[in-house]
Design a protein around this motif. Structure first.
Motif, PDB file in Angstrom:
ATOM      1  N   THR A  42       0.916  -1.303  -0.003  1.00 41.52           N
ATOM      2  CA  THR A  42      -0.171   0.028  -0.046  1.00 41.52           C
ATOM      3  C   THR A  42       0.835   1.229  -0.027  1.00 41.52           C
ATOM      4  O   THR A  42       0.341   2.294  -0.332  1.00 41.52           O
ATOM      5  CB  THR A  42      -0.993  -0.176   1.258  1.00 41.52           C
ATOM      6  OG1 THR A  42      -0.167  -0.138   2.259  1.00 41.52           O
ATOM      7  CG2 THR A  42      -1.877  -1.198   1.303  1.00 41.52           C
ATOM      8  N   HIS A  61       0.676   6.393  -7.024  1.00 44.12           N
ATOM      9  CA  HIS A  61      -0.588   7.160  -7.242  1.00 44.12           C
ATOM     10  C   HIS A  61      -0.431   8.722  -6.951  1.00 44.12           C
ATOM     11  O   HIS A  61      -1.092   9.408  -7.627  1.00 44.12           O
ATOM     12  CB  HIS A  61      -1.773   6.744  -6.459  1.00 44.12           C
ATOM     13  CG  HIS A  61      -3.190   7.353  -6.626  1.00 44.12           C
ATOM     14  ND1 HIS A  61      -3.507   8.556  -5.949  1.00 44.12           N
ATOM     15  CD2 HIS A  61      -4.167   7.058  -7.626  1.00 44.12           C
ATOM     16  CE1 HIS A  61      -4.693   8.608  -6.519  1.00 44.12           C
ATOM     17  NE2 HIS A  61      -5.070   7.930  -7.285  1.00 44.12           N
ATOM     18  N   LYS A  91      -1.033  11.220  -9.860  1.00 41.61           N
ATOM     19  CA  LYS A  91      -2.027  12.340  -9.772  1.00 41.61           C
ATOM     20  C   LYS A  91      -1.234  13.943 -10.072  1.00 41.61           C
ATOM     21  O   LYS A  91      -2.001  14.732 -10.530  1.00 41.61           O
ATOM     22  CB  LYS A  91      -2.481  12.308  -8.374  1.00 41.61           C
ATOM     23  CG  LYS A  91      -3.669  13.144  -8.265  1.00 41.61           C
ATOM     24  CD  LYS A  91      -4.375  13.377  -6.884  1.00 41.61           C
ATOM     25  CE  LYS A  91      -5.439  14.019  -6.540  1.00 41.61           C
ATOM     26  NZ  LYS A  91      -5.111  15.414  -6.755  1.00 41.61           N
ATOM     27  N   GLY A 122      -5.556  -0.454  -7.371  1.00 46.77           N
ATOM     28  CA  GLY A 122      -6.842  -0.062  -7.311  1.00 46.77           C
ATOM     29  C   GLY A 122      -7.524   0.300  -6.003  1.00 46.77           C
ATOM     30  O   GLY A 122      -8.215   1.416  -5.947  1.00 46.77           O
ATOM     31  N   GLU A 123      -7.123  -0.512  -5.325  1.00 48.99           N
ATOM     32  CA  GLU A 123      -7.766  -0.262  -3.604  1.00 48.99           C
ATOM     33  C   GLU A 123      -6.905   0.746  -3.044  1.00 48.99           C
ATOM     34  O   GLU A 123      -7.793   1.898  -2.463  1.00 48.99           O
ATOM     35  CB  GLU A 123      -7.537  -1.508  -2.840  1.00 48.99           C
ATOM     36  CG  GLU A 123      -8.118  -2.894  -3.000  1.00 48.99           C
ATOM     37  CD  GLU A 123      -9.662  -2.686  -2.856  1.00 48.99           C
ATOM     38  OE1 GLU A 123      -9.944  -1.737  -1.770  1.00 48.99           O
ATOM     39  OE2 GLU A 123     -10.351  -3.430  -3.488  1.00 48.99           O
ATOM     40  N   ALA A 140      -5.860   3.687  -5.020  1.00 52.60           N
ATOM     41  CA  ALA A 140      -6.404   4.668  -5.885  1.00 52.60           C
ATOM     42  C   ALA A 140      -7.908   5.156  -5.352  1.00 52.60           C
ATOM     43  O   ALA A 140      -8.372   6.278  -5.040  1.00 52.60           O
ATOM     44  CB  ALA A 140      -6.444   4.466  -7.318  1.00 52.60           C
ATOM     45  N   GLU A 141      -8.748   3.908  -5.006  1.00 55.31           N
ATOM     46  CA  GLU A 141     -10.059   4.372  -4.633  1.00 55.31           C
ATOM     47  C   GLU A 141     -10.016   4.787  -3.244  1.00 55.31           C
ATOM     48  O   GLU A 141     -10.677   5.863  -2.912  1.00 55.31           O
ATOM     49  CB  GLU A 141     -11.106   2.931  -4.512  1.00 55.31           C
ATOM     50  CG  GLU A 141     -12.424   3.206  -4.102  1.00 55.31           C
ATOM     51  CD  GLU A 141     -12.967   1.529  -4.231  1.00 55.31           C
ATOM     52  OE1 GLU A 141     -14.130   1.609  -3.985  1.00 55.31           O
ATOM     53  OE2 GLU A 141     -12.161   0.689  -4.671  1.00 55.31           O
ATOM     54  N   GLY A 142      -9.267   4.537  -2.229  1.00 55.26           N
ATOM     55  CA  GLY A 142      -9.213   5.073  -1.009  1.00 55.26           C
ATOM     56  C   GLY A 142      -8.874   6.510  -1.020  1.00 55.26           C
ATOM     57  O   GLY A 142      -9.278   7.441  -0.166  1.00 55.26           O
ATOM     58  N   SER A 183      -8.951   8.638  -3.373  1.00 55.96           N
ATOM     59  CA  SER A 183      -9.776   9.541  -4.172  1.00 55.96           C
ATOM     60  C   SER A 183     -11.176   9.633  -3.447  1.00 55.96           C
ATOM     61  O   SER A 183     -11.934  10.496  -3.942  1.00 55.96           O
ATOM     62  CB  SER A 183     -10.149   8.698  -5.620  1.00 55.96           C
ATOM     63  OG  SER A 183      -8.967   8.570  -6.325  1.00 55.96           O
ATOM     64  N   ALA A 184     -11.372   8.898  -2.544  1.00 54.87           N
ATOM     65  CA  ALA A 184     -12.817   8.975  -1.846  1.00 54.87           C
ATOM     66  C   ALA A 184     -12.684  10.387  -0.854  1.00 54.87           C
ATOM     67  O   ALA A 184     -11.844  10.862  -0.409  1.00 54.87           O
ATOM     68  CB  ALA A 184     -13.019   7.803  -0.831  1.00 54.87           C
TER      69      ALA A 184
END
Length: 329
Positions: free
Chosen positions: A11, A18, A22, A45-46, A48-50, A52-53
């Motif tokens: 992570t 990431h 960005k 993906g996890e 990036a999703e975290g 971006s939230a």
């Protein structure tokens, strides 16, 4: 961004990659990822999703006054729940006592004697020591005060009445709440954690009858006995200090006590003892049955047992004081 040489991605690495991606994207530079393994793709993906939230909105706290009132309300609701639990448990105890008289229950004499030994007889030394010191302190302070008016002998009335009516039974009850009440909570709580109480129910035995009644009966018998011992020890401490500091002979101390102090003061103090014993036992057993499956819960309920028992003992003593004052006793 070429990840073909990346063997493992955690992570932290995903967050770093990431962040770089960005940064380029914010400047309008398109970024393409190549060489990501299947596992790395999932991790990336996890991450990036975290990242971006959107951040959760900080809760808006009410003003300090509202927070304080809310805390008071929660404490009041908790006190009401504790009172209802105590009344409910008292009802169960009354039903268990009724079963003894109807023949459906069994009175366990050995258990009562064992608990009486732990509650009363083994507590005699510490009770005598504490009450002796308390009586000595009261006499010392009384002598220094009454000496200004040349009324040293009135220290006998002060020590005797205060000890037999209030201080004796109150100090003994507080000591028993800290010593015996905590032991009751710890013992029953440990049995609750090890599921021994559930085992009693499975065997068809009533835990109230097996565990609680012997402790309550022994406590109701033992606390008045300890109160008598505490009163005598406090009077002896007061008499010795009166002779040392006030040159008041011990014989004169007890002679004046017999002349000036009525027996009603003795009975008033002893009348409080069974009620205080009942309160201590009920609170200790209720808190013990509330223990969950952790050592933290056991420590928390033991602390709550001692605090609640001492508080209720003082409240009961205050109620009795108002009652006896109302009937002019």
């Amino acid at each position: 961004m070429d990840f073909s040489a990346v063997e493992r991605l955690d992570t932290l690495g995903g967050t770093l990659a990431h962040t770089i991606e960005k940064g380029f994207a914010d400047k309008g530079v398109p970024v393409e990822r190549v060489g990501l393994s299947e596992a790395a793709t999932v991790i990336y993906g996890e991450v990036a999703e975290g990242l971006s939230a959107p951040l959760p909105a900080r809760p808006v706290l009410p003003p300090p006054v509202i927070q304080a009132l809310q805390k008071v309300g929660e404490q009041a609701v908790g006190a009401r729940d504790d009172f209802m639990a105590l009344l409910s448990f008292l009802g169960e105890v009354v039903m268990a006592v009724g079963s003894l008289f109807t023949g459906t229950g069994r009175f366990r004499v050995p258990a009562v004697i064992t608990q009486l030994d732990h509650i009363a007889f083994r507590a005699v030394p510490i009770i005598m020591l504490i009450t002796f010191v308390i009586g000595a302190i009261i006499a010392q302070q009384g002598i220094f005060f009454f000496r200004r008016f040349g009324a040293d002998s009135y220290v006998v009335d002060l020590v005797s009445i205060l000890t037999m009516r209030e201080i004796g039974v109150l100090i003994v009850s507080i000591m028993v709440a800290g010593r015996t009440g905590s032991a009751f909570t710890a013992e029953i709580g440990s049995m609750k954690m090890r599921e021994e109480i559930d085992a009693l129910r499975v065997m068809g035995l009533n835990p109230i009858e097996v565990l609680v009644l012997p402790r309550l009966i022994a406590l109701i018998i033992g606390l008045p006995l300890l109160t008598i011992i505490g009163d005598l020890s406090a009077l002896m401490g007061g008499a010795i200090v009166s002779q040392v500091y006030g040159q008041l002979p011990i014989e004169l101390f007890f002679s004046r006590m017999q002349e000036e102090v009525g027996r009603r003061h003795i009975w008033i103090g002893l009348a409080k003892a069974p009620f205080m014993a009942l309160i201590i036992g009920l609170v200790a057993c209720v808190e013990g049955l509330r223990v969950q499956g952790s050592a933290e819960s056991l420590g928390r309920q033991t602390t709550a047992s001692v605090v609640k028992a001492i508080f209720l003992v003082i409240v009961v003593d205050a109620v009795f004081a108002v009652f006896f004052a109302a009937i002019d006793q």
